[in-house]
Scaffold this active site. Structure first.
Site, PDB file in Angstrom:
ATOM      1  N   ARG A   1      38.009  23.383  20.594  1.00 47.69           N
ATOM      2  CA  ARG A   1      37.745  22.507  21.473  1.00 47.69           C
ATOM      3  C   ARG A   1      38.151  22.972  22.952  1.00 47.69           C
ATOM      4  O   ARG A   1      37.893  22.252  24.020  1.00 47.69           O
ATOM      5  CB  ARG A   1      38.777  21.200  21.543  1.00 47.69           C
ATOM      6  CG  ARG A   1      38.231  20.247  20.444  1.00 47.69           C
ATOM      7  CD  ARG A   1      39.177  19.391  20.141  1.00 47.69           C
ATOM      8  NE  ARG A   1      38.897  17.889  20.077  1.00 47.69           N
ATOM      9  CZ  ARG A   1      38.879  17.203  18.827  1.00 47.69           C
ATOM     10  NH1 ARG A   1      38.738  17.822  17.917  1.00 47.69           N
ATOM     11  NH2 ARG A   1      38.566  15.974  18.915  1.00 47.69           N
TER      12      ARG A   1
ATOM     13  N   ARG B   1      35.201   1.667  14.802  1.00 49.84           N
ATOM     14  CA  ARG B   1      35.674   2.418  13.725  1.00 49.84           C
ATOM     15  C   ARG B   1      36.968   2.012  13.071  1.00 49.84           C
ATOM     16  O   ARG B   1      37.775   1.713  13.529  1.00 49.84           O
ATOM     17  CB  ARG B   1      35.849   3.970  13.990  1.00 49.84           C
ATOM     18  CG  ARG B   1      36.400   4.883  13.127  1.00 49.84           C
ATOM     19  CD  ARG B   1      36.195   6.434  13.488  1.00 49.84           C
ATOM     20  NE  ARG B   1      36.976   6.947  14.377  1.00 49.84           N
ATOM     21  CZ  ARG B   1      36.721   8.035  14.766  1.00 49.84           C
ATOM     22  NH1 ARG B   1      36.078   8.760  14.294  1.00 49.84           N
ATOM     23  NH2 ARG B   1      37.456   8.522  15.710  1.00 49.84           N
TER      24      ARG B   1
ATOM     25  N   ARG C   1      42.375   3.602  14.607  1.00 45.77           N
ATOM     26  CA  ARG C   1      43.358   4.496  15.019  1.00 45.77           C
ATOM     27  C   ARG C   1      43.896   4.277  16.284  1.00 45.77           C
ATOM     28  O   ARG C   1      43.065   3.771  17.371  1.00 45.77           O
ATOM     29  CB  ARG C   1      42.396   6.085  15.174  1.00 45.77           C
ATOM     30  CG  ARG C   1      42.614   6.933  13.974  1.00 45.77           C
ATOM     31  CD  ARG C   1      41.278   8.049  14.060  1.00 45.77           C
ATOM     32  NE  ARG C   1      41.107   8.741  15.117  1.00 45.77           N
ATOM     33  CZ  ARG C   1      40.596   9.856  15.168  1.00 45.77           C
ATOM     34  NH1 ARG C   1      39.843  10.248  13.934  1.00 45.77           N
ATOM     35  NH2 ARG C   1      40.532  10.709  16.205  1.00 45.77           N
TER      36      ARG C   1
HETATM   37  P1  AMP Z   1      39.432  14.132  15.866  1.00 42.86           P
HETATM   38  O1  AMP Z   1      39.875  13.640  14.535  1.00 42.86           O
HETATM   39  O2  AMP Z   1      38.617  15.554  15.757  1.00 42.86           O
HETATM   40  O3  AMP Z   1      38.671  13.463  16.838  1.00 42.86           O
HETATM   41  O4  AMP Z   1      40.969  14.533  16.475  1.00 42.86           O
HETATM   42  C1  AMP Z   1      41.936  13.522  16.935  1.00 42.86           C
HETATM   43  C2  AMP Z   1      42.796  14.055  18.063  1.00 42.86           C
HETATM   44  O5  AMP Z   1      43.525  15.360  17.425  1.00 42.86           O
HETATM   45  C3  AMP Z   1      42.109  14.607  19.264  1.00 42.86           C
HETATM   46  O6  AMP Z   1      41.900  13.747  20.121  1.00 42.86           O
HETATM   47  C4  AMP Z   1      43.349  15.632  19.929  1.00 42.86           C
HETATM   48  O7  AMP Z   1      44.413  14.874  20.329  1.00 42.86           O
HETATM   49  C5  AMP Z   1      43.695  16.418  18.629  1.00 42.86           C
HETATM   50  N1  AMP Z   1      42.955  17.458  18.123  1.00 42.86           N
HETATM   51  C6  AMP Z   1      42.130  17.738  17.201  1.00 42.86           C
HETATM   52  N2  AMP Z   1      41.524  18.912  17.117  1.00 42.86           N
HETATM   53  C7  AMP Z   1      42.053  19.544  18.102  1.00 42.86           C
HETATM   54  C8  AMP Z   1      41.915  20.497  18.912  1.00 42.86           C
HETATM   55  N3  AMP Z   1      40.883  21.663  18.381  1.00 42.86           N
HETATM   56  N4  AMP Z   1      42.473  20.924  20.060  1.00 42.86           N
HETATM   57  C9  AMP Z   1      43.284  20.297  20.518  1.00 42.86           C
HETATM   58  N5  AMP Z   1      43.598  18.770  19.977  1.00 42.86           N
HETATM   59  C10 AMP Z   1      42.882  18.495  18.979  1.00 42.86           C
END
Ligand code: AMP
Length: 210
Positions: free
Chosen positions: A90, A129, A159
């Site tokens: 990211r 969601r 969430r």
């Molecule tokens: P997601 O399920 O991919 O939407 O991730 C949920 C949350 O996890 C994000 O909003 C971030 O707070 C954290 N997160 C997930 N992947 C990353 C990453 N590669 N870098 C930083 N934070 C992450």
């Protein structure tokens, strides 16, 4: 086949990754899932992670890299047809670190699939969601007949970061920090765009065609 699924929050990366990994025998690595699992424990690091995640902020690079490192190192040991990474990288620091981690195990990405969805649709998807607290299946509230999981009948959760104020922050972080990484992969000729609108099977087929 070593793939990266890329796109804004709500593009359907998690849903598609689950289907692809099951049907194509790929290892699925999701930083969102890994971080949520780590954050659900009662350790000091869990509390720190929750503070970032619940507000829709990115977890600092070093923490995420530390958490994904083991998964990447183990990829070789698992007898599957390849891997599929979703939610990582990211930031540019993460992208460069992923490249090094893969080089160390003599692997490389073969394609980066960018799933594109317009922002109005993303907000609609994310605010509606619901996630099964037991089997983690994902639904949209408009498609549910009951308030429990259609698969295992367990309660459904929303969430914390799927509230509108956090969704807006996550979308803005995607635009400012995450989307620019595409240039890194475009320079390597890896990016293939897919329109993420339509039902799950339609998008799946577009990814397969890509
Ligand atoms: P997601 O399920 O991919 O939407 O991730 C949920 C949350 O996890 C994000 O909003 C971030 O707070 C954290 N997160 C997930 N992947 C990353 C990453 N590669 N870098 C930083 N934070 C992450």
């Amino acid at each position: 086949m070593n793939l990266l699924l890329f796109g804004p929050p709500g593009a359907g990366k998690g849903t598609q990754a689950k289907l692809l990994s099951k049907r194509k025998n790929l290892i699925h690595v999701s930083t969102g899932d890994l971080l949520r699992e780590t954050a659900s424990k009662t350790t000091p690091i869990a509390k720190k992670l929750k503070n970032f995640m619940e507000k829709g902020d990115l977890v600092p690079d070093q923490m995420v890299i530390e958490i994904i490192k083991n998964e990447i190192q183990n990829l070789k040991k698992l007898k599957k047809s390849g891997f599929l990474i979703d939610g990582f990288p990211r930031t540019l620091v993460q992208a460069k670190s992923l490249e090094t981690m893969l080089e160390n195990i003599k692997e490389a990405l073969e394609k980066v699939i960018l799933i594109e969805v317009d922002s109005k649709k993303l907000i609609h998807r994310l605010t509606g969601r619901r996630v099964c607290e037991n089997c983690k299946a994902i639904f949209h509230k408009d498609s549910l007949k009951k308030s429990s999981c259609p698969h295992c009948h367990s309660p459904l959760d929303q969430r914390t970061d799927d509230q509108i104020q956090f969704i807006q922050k996550r979308l803005s972080i995607y635009e400012k920090t995450t989307k620019p990484i595409l240039q890194f992969y475009e320079a390597k000729n890896l990016v293939q765009k897919v329109k993420g609108e339509g039902d799950v099977e339609e998008v799946y087929q577009k990814i397969i065609n890509a």
